[in-house]
Design an enzyme around this catalytic site. Structure first.
Site, mmCIF file in Angstrom:
data_model
loop_
_atom_site.group_PDB
_atom_site.id
_atom_site.type_symbol
_atom_site.label_atom_id
_atom_site.label_comp_id
_atom_site.label_asym_id
_atom_site.label_seq_id
_atom_site.Cartn_x
_atom_site.Cartn_y
_atom_site.Cartn_z
ATOM 1 N N SER A 55 0.817 -1.212 0.000
ATOM 2 C CA SER A 55 0.000 0.000 0.000
ATOM 3 C C SER A 55 0.853 1.265 0.000
ATOM 4 O O SER A 55 0.344 2.354 -0.263
ATOM 5 C CB SER A 55 -0.938 0.016 1.216
ATOM 6 O OG SER A 55 -1.854 -1.045 1.164
ATOM 7 N N GLY A 233 -4.502 -1.914 -0.716
ATOM 8 C CA GLY A 233 -3.677 -1.583 -1.874
ATOM 9 C C GLY A 233 -3.349 -0.106 -1.911
ATOM 10 O O GLY A 233 -3.831 0.673 -1.079
ATOM 11 N N CYS A 260 -9.475 -1.384 3.437
ATOM 12 C CA CYS A 260 -8.584 -0.360 2.878
ATOM 13 C C CYS A 260 -8.996 -0.005 1.442
ATOM 14 O O CYS A 260 -10.094 0.479 1.226
ATOM 15 C CB CYS A 260 -7.136 -0.852 2.960
ATOM 16 S SG CYS A 260 -5.903 0.417 2.622
ATOM 17 N N LEU A 261 -8.140 -0.236 0.453
ATOM 18 C CA LEU A 261 -8.512 0.056 -0.934
ATOM 19 C C LEU A 261 -9.729 -0.753 -1.350
ATOM 20 O O LEU A 261 -10.606 -0.259 -2.072
ATOM 21 C CB LEU A 261 -7.333 -0.240 -1.868
ATOM 22 C CG LEU A 261 -7.578 0.019 -3.364
ATOM 23 C CD1 LEU A 261 -7.855 1.489 -3.627
ATOM 24 C CD2 LEU A 261 -6.405 -0.476 -4.198
ATOM 25 N N GLN A 264 -12.804 1.046 -0.275
ATOM 26 C CA GLN A 264 -13.107 2.177 -1.140
ATOM 27 C C GLN A 264 -13.703 1.708 -2.468
ATOM 28 O O GLN A 264 -14.655 2.308 -2.983
ATOM 29 C CB GLN A 264 -11.833 2.991 -1.378
ATOM 30 C CG GLN A 264 -11.252 3.603 -0.109
ATOM 31 C CD GLN A 264 -9.803 4.011 -0.261
ATOM 32 O OE1 GLN A 264 -9.217 3.898 -1.340
ATOM 33 N NE2 GLN A 264 -9.202 4.479 0.823
ATOM 34 N N ASN A 302 -3.515 2.690 6.625
ATOM 35 C CA ASN A 302 -2.578 3.211 5.630
ATOM 36 C C ASN A 302 -3.347 3.600 4.369
ATOM 37 O O ASN A 302 -3.567 2.778 3.491
ATOM 38 C CB ASN A 302 -1.508 2.165 5.306
ATOM 39 C CG ASN A 302 -0.585 2.639 4.197
ATOM 40 O OD1 ASN A 302 -0.484 3.824 3.927
ATOM 41 N ND2 ASN A 302 0.074 1.708 3.542
ATOM 42 N N PHE A 305 -6.929 8.212 0.730
ATOM 43 C CA PHE A 305 -8.267 8.516 0.232
ATOM 44 C C PHE A 305 -9.303 7.904 1.170
ATOM 45 O O PHE A 305 -9.012 6.953 1.894
ATOM 46 C CB PHE A 305 -8.450 7.961 -1.181
ATOM 47 C CG PHE A 305 -7.551 8.596 -2.200
ATOM 48 C CD1 PHE A 305 -8.008 9.616 -3.020
ATOM 49 C CD2 PHE A 305 -6.231 8.177 -2.352
ATOM 50 C CE1 PHE A 305 -7.188 10.205 -3.955
ATOM 51 C CE2 PHE A 305 -5.395 8.755 -3.286
ATOM 52 C CZ PHE A 305 -5.871 9.780 -4.095
ATOM 53 N N HIS A 343 -6.869 -1.965 8.516
ATOM 54 C CA HIS A 343 -6.339 -3.326 8.373
ATOM 55 C C HIS A 343 -6.668 -4.116 9.638
ATOM 56 O O HIS A 343 -6.203 -3.746 10.725
ATOM 57 C CB HIS A 343 -4.814 -3.302 8.199
ATOM 58 C CG HIS A 343 -4.359 -2.648 6.935
ATOM 59 N ND1 HIS A 343 -3.060 -2.714 6.486
ATOM 60 C CD2 HIS A 343 -5.018 -1.904 6.006
ATOM 61 C CE1 HIS A 343 -2.940 -2.048 5.354
ATOM 62 N NE2 HIS A 343 -4.112 -1.544 5.055
ATOM 63 N N GLU A 345 -5.551 -6.977 10.638
ATOM 64 C CA GLU A 345 -4.673 -8.127 10.822
ATOM 65 C C GLU A 345 -3.421 -7.855 11.652
ATOM 66 O O GLU A 345 -2.599 -8.736 11.849
ATOM 67 C CB GLU A 345 -4.290 -8.704 9.469
ATOM 68 C CG GLU A 345 -4.011 -7.683 8.392
ATOM 69 C CD GLU A 345 -2.769 -6.877 8.622
ATOM 70 O OE1 GLU A 345 -1.683 -7.451 8.743
ATOM 71 O OE2 GLU A 345 -2.896 -5.650 8.714
#
Length: 366
Positions: A55, A233, A260-261, A264, A302, A305, A343, A345
């Site tokens: 990422s 990502g 995360c990505l 989105q 992380n 956006f 995340h 994890e």
């Protein structure tokens, strides 16, 4: 790892920001110049996991913890097949002193071809990013004669991360099986997935197959999965249009979980909009409230956006960032799909959000 004044002078380096700011230090990584977007990470530990998080592709990571490198690097702590960040910025680089260390951080960076600067005023840099926002930058560590003014110009000329599809740059080249045992068959889209995320899925009774970012939805459905996982990502989700289209075709046909990505992209597939944050969320100490349980989780994040607060009617807000009120989680009102911005994890970071994998398993069981 103490560098004397002569070594520092011979390794002289600087980081030039697009706004004209120049921070000086000395080279402690690969001797090659690079461009990137400067971000700061507030984690106190876990620098190797940060370095190997895909990422961070396209970014210069500034570590706000002042002492870095103390426990060295170990292959067991790598979270992907390599280092994807464009460069590293630290204040003090130290020699390793740990029984698990197999390599110093400096050697690790040099072997991976990643430039880095030490001796930089990371506190001042972090304040600049917080007040002015993330900056495009040029890191000069090579022997090439580059003036500070020319470096600033190169930083400004760089295309940046907006509108750029970096998922295609970090994804796997071919599908592979991560785990062969498990009740539930899960296909994980690799937009920049970390190994510990895959370990988390496998630990919750899931048999995981990882596929490239652009794998068509029809190919995924042909694998007859019980669920589809949308990974983390880098960069701008609006540039990964093929992923949003595939998610739209998967929605309602199979349970979906995104982080995360992937979070989105699920939002965009459902009609949400996405915007850039001023300086993003990077660290393992971000408080998030789960509106479904009322609990507060400390999370690892992380991203630059985030989904806009005005969600489409198909999505329900489930998680909120307690630092700035931004959207941290959603679920579909009628289809089996949910996602979170962070995340779950803990590599690096806390374990508070780990039960989200169980929520995904329960969704598939139903």
């Amino acid at each position: 790892m103490k560098f004397n004044w002569k070594e520092k002078r011979e390794r002289a380096a600087f980081l030039a920001l697009a706004d004209g700011t120049v921070l000086r230090g000395f080279s402690v990584g690969a001797k090659k110049d690079a461009v990137g977007e400067v971000v700061f990470n507030t984690g106190m530990t876990g620098y190797q996991e940060i370095l190997t998080d895909p990422s961070y592709a396209g970014q210069f990571v500034t570590l706000t913890s002042p002492e870095i490198g103390n426990y060295g690097c170990s292959p067991a702590d790598a979270e992907s097949r390599g280092l994807f960040l464009n460069g590293l910025v630290v204040h003090e680089l130290n020699a390793p002193s740990n029984f698990r260390s197999e390599e110093s951080l400096e050697d690790y960076l040099c072997r991976a071809g990643v430039p880095a600067i030490a001796g930089a005023d990371t506190r001042a840099l972090t304040l600049i990013l917080r007040s002015r926002g993330n900056q495009k930058a040029y890191l000069h560590v090579s022997d090439e004669p580059v003036s500070e003014a020319e470096a600033v110009a190169r930083a400004r000329a760089w295309e940046g991360l907006d509108g750029q599809d970096y998922a295609s740059r970090v994804t796997t080249d071919a599908p592979y099986a991560w785990s062969d045992a498990g009740t539930y068959r899960v296909v994980a889209y690799d937009f920049g997935v970390k190994r510990n995320i895959l370990r988390g899925l496998a630990a919750h009774d899931m048999r995981v197959t990882v596929v490239p970012a652009a794998t068509p939805a029809e190919d995924v459905l042909a694998m007859r999965p019980d669920g589809v996982f949308l990974s983390n990502g880098p960069a701008d989700p609006s540039a990964v249009k093929y992923a949003s289209e595939n998610i739209r075709r998967l929605l309602g046909k199979v349970p979906l979980m995104g982080i995360c990505l992937g979070h989105q992209l699920l939002g965009l597939a459902c009609g949400a909009s996405c915007s850039r944050l001023k300086f993003g969320h990077h660290g393992c100490n971000h408080p998030v409230k789960d509106l479904l349980t009322g609990k507060v989780e400390i999370t690892s994040q992380n991203h630059n956006f985030a989904l806009d607060a005005a969600l489409p009617s198909a999505l329900e807000l489930t998680h909120v960032n307690l630092n700035d009120g931004t959207v941290e989680g959603v679920r579909h009102r009628t289809e089996p799909a949910f996602s979170v911005q962070y995340h779950p994890e803990a590599a690096p970071g806390p374990h508070d959000a780990y039960p989200l994998f169980e929520r995904f398993r329960e969704l598939m069981a139903r």
